[in-house]
Scaffold this motif. Structure first.
Motif, PDB file in Angstrom:
ATOM      1  N   VAL A  89      -7.440   8.678   1.295  1.00  0.00           N
ATOM      2  CA  VAL A  89      -8.693   8.108   0.805  1.00  0.00           C
ATOM      3  C   VAL A  89      -9.447   9.134  -0.041  1.00  0.00           C
ATOM      4  O   VAL A  89     -10.034   8.800  -1.089  1.00  0.00           O
ATOM      5  CB  VAL A  89      -9.558   7.615   1.980  1.00  0.00           C
ATOM      6  CG1 VAL A  89     -10.951   7.216   1.501  1.00  0.00           C
ATOM      7  CG2 VAL A  89      -8.881   6.441   2.685  1.00  0.00           C
ATOM      8  N   PRO A 145      -6.436  -2.800   4.294  1.00  0.00           N
ATOM      9  CA  PRO A 145      -6.964  -1.648   5.046  1.00  0.00           C
ATOM     10  C   PRO A 145      -6.515  -1.595   6.500  1.00  0.00           C
ATOM     11  O   PRO A 145      -6.406  -0.512   7.063  1.00  0.00           O
ATOM     12  CB  PRO A 145      -8.482  -1.831   4.947  1.00  0.00           C
ATOM     13  CG  PRO A 145      -8.689  -2.726   3.773  1.00  0.00           C
ATOM     14  CD  PRO A 145      -7.500  -3.627   3.735  1.00  0.00           C
ATOM     15  N   TYR A 149      -7.467   6.703  -3.204  1.00  0.00           N
ATOM     16  CA  TYR A 149      -6.720   5.462  -3.080  1.00  0.00           C
ATOM     17  C   TYR A 149      -7.541   4.399  -2.351  1.00  0.00           C
ATOM     18  O   TYR A 149      -8.189   4.681  -1.350  1.00  0.00           O
ATOM     19  CB  TYR A 149      -5.398   5.676  -2.334  1.00  0.00           C
ATOM     20  CG  TYR A 149      -4.601   4.385  -2.264  1.00  0.00           C
ATOM     21  CD1 TYR A 149      -4.090   3.828  -3.425  1.00  0.00           C
ATOM     22  CD2 TYR A 149      -4.417   3.718  -1.062  1.00  0.00           C
ATOM     23  CE1 TYR A 149      -3.392   2.624  -3.384  1.00  0.00           C
ATOM     24  CE2 TYR A 149      -3.710   2.525  -1.011  1.00  0.00           C
ATOM     25  CZ  TYR A 149      -3.209   1.978  -2.178  1.00  0.00           C
ATOM     26  OH  TYR A 149      -2.529   0.788  -2.146  1.00  0.00           O
ATOM     27  N   GLU A 150      -7.510   3.178  -2.871  1.00  0.00           N
ATOM     28  CA  GLU A 150      -8.180   2.034  -2.251  1.00  0.00           C
ATOM     29  C   GLU A 150      -7.122   1.060  -1.746  1.00  0.00           C
ATOM     30  O   GLU A 150      -6.277   0.594  -2.512  1.00  0.00           O
ATOM     31  CB  GLU A 150      -9.115   1.350  -3.251  1.00  0.00           C
ATOM     32  CG  GLU A 150     -10.245   2.254  -3.728  1.00  0.00           C
ATOM     33  CD  GLU A 150     -11.181   1.553  -4.699  1.00  0.00           C
ATOM     34  OE1 GLU A 150     -10.964   0.348  -4.977  1.00  0.00           O
ATOM     35  OE2 GLU A 150     -12.114   2.205  -5.185  1.00  0.00           O
ATOM     36  N   ASP A 188       0.822  -1.213   0.000  1.00  0.00           N
ATOM     37  CA  ASP A 188       0.000   0.000   0.000  1.00  0.00           C
ATOM     38  C   ASP A 188       0.855   1.262   0.000  1.00  0.00           C
ATOM     39  O   ASP A 188       0.449   2.289  -0.554  1.00  0.00           O
ATOM     40  CB  ASP A 188      -0.951   0.003   1.197  1.00  0.00           C
ATOM     41  CG  ASP A 188      -2.171  -0.868   0.962  1.00  0.00           C
ATOM     42  OD1 ASP A 188      -2.754  -0.781  -0.133  1.00  0.00           O
ATOM     43  OD2 ASP A 188      -2.538  -1.645   1.865  1.00  0.00           O
TER      44      ASP A 188
END
Length: 309
Positions: A282, A291, A286-287, A203
């Protein structure tokens, strides 16, 4: 898009892979033979998988201005170099002087890059007593090294603007992922109180890739952190339960400091507490692939349960 990644290491290699898989041309920059071989390996992997882009390797050193003439022209430059965990002077040499060299080298070209992304750290925020921080929170670095990082952020935003390049600062939280899960730190204990602000390597790389591809955060700093800062004691208990082992011993910050074996900088780090928000990232679209730590540690937990380590 042509992207040069200066300091193509832990995050940079993954960034190169993601960009090349999406059809971009990436040049990874390292100093050592081993580093160059790692970059070439990523290029081979992408090619074998049928990726439309390519990954090349070039030897250069950000602290050696003359060596940067070997780097190709680019649409974007990512400065992800590491000082190797050494002290503040080594950090200054790489993050401030090295970054200045890169800005100077590219800013003086007939066709300078459109953008530069500098990978910083959430350490620049200092201590906020466990409160939430975001991009609007003033930075208050408390150690020599984090003050160097803050100075480098100014280079990334101001020196770039002076030569017509749009700078972006990506403030990484604590990196984890393949080869950096450090399970023993939390399973063996004792675990000192505080908050963990983390982001999986994939990420961290994905966020930088997204900011470039989506053309976001020009002239801005962006926090790159997952969606759940977690109390260290709670994380250690979750990890132990997931791995099927006894929960580790816990201790307070005061008890750890009372041991009397910490350097001044280490004590300041222990006293530092904050929770970092990713709402800005976010909002940029961005995904996350991971998470929270629950998804990010899944492979490490599975491997531990299979092998006992």
């Amino acid at each position: 898009m042509r992207v040069v990644v200066v300091g193509c290491g832990y995050v940079g290699l993954e960034l190169a892979r993601q960009l090349a898989e999406r059809g971009h041309t990436v040049t990874g920059v390292r100093r050592s033979d081993a580093g160059l071989a790692a970059i070439r390996s990523v290029g081979s992997t992408v090619a074998e998988a049928g990726g439309e882009g390519q990954v090349d390797a070039v030897r250069a050193d950000a602290t050696d201005r003359a060596s940067l003439d070997a780097l190709p022209d680019a649409d974007a430059v990512v400065f992800a170099a590491s000082s190797g965990g050494r002290g503040a002077e080594a950090a200054r040499n790489v993050y401030v002087e090295g970054l200045k060299n890169v800005v100077d080298a590219y800013g003086s070209r007939a066709e300078p890059p459109d953008r530069l992304v500098y990978t910083s750290s959430t350490g620049v925020y200092g201590d906020h007593g466990g409160a939430w921080v975001d991009e609007a929170t003033p930075i208050e670095p408390t150690t020599e090294k984090t003050r160097v990082l803050a100075e480098a952020e100014r280079v990334a935003l101001e020196a770039t603007a002076a030569v017509g390049i749009d700078g972006t600062v990506a403030r990484f939280a604590g990196l984890y992922g393949p080869d950096r899960y450090r399970l023993e730190r939390y399973l063996d204990g004792p675990v000192t109180a505080g908050y963990l602000n983390m982001v999986h390597r994939d990420d961290a790389a994905g966020a930088v890739r997204h900011l470039l591809e989506a053309d976001r955060a020009r002239g801005e700093a962006v926090l790159v952190v997952d969606s759940e800062p977690v109390d260290k004691h709670a994380f250690a208990d979750w990890l132990a339960d997931a791995c099927g082992v006894e929960r580790p011993e816990k201790r307070s910050k005061e008890a750890r400091i009372a041991d009397g074996d910490l350097s001044e900088a280490a004590e300041r780090r222990i006293r530092t507490s904050k929770r970092c928000s990713n709402e800005g990232l976010v909002a940029h679209g961005y995904e996350f692939a991971y998470p929270t730590f629950r998804q990010g540690y899944r492979d490490a937990v599975r491997a531990f349960r299979a092998t006992g380590r």
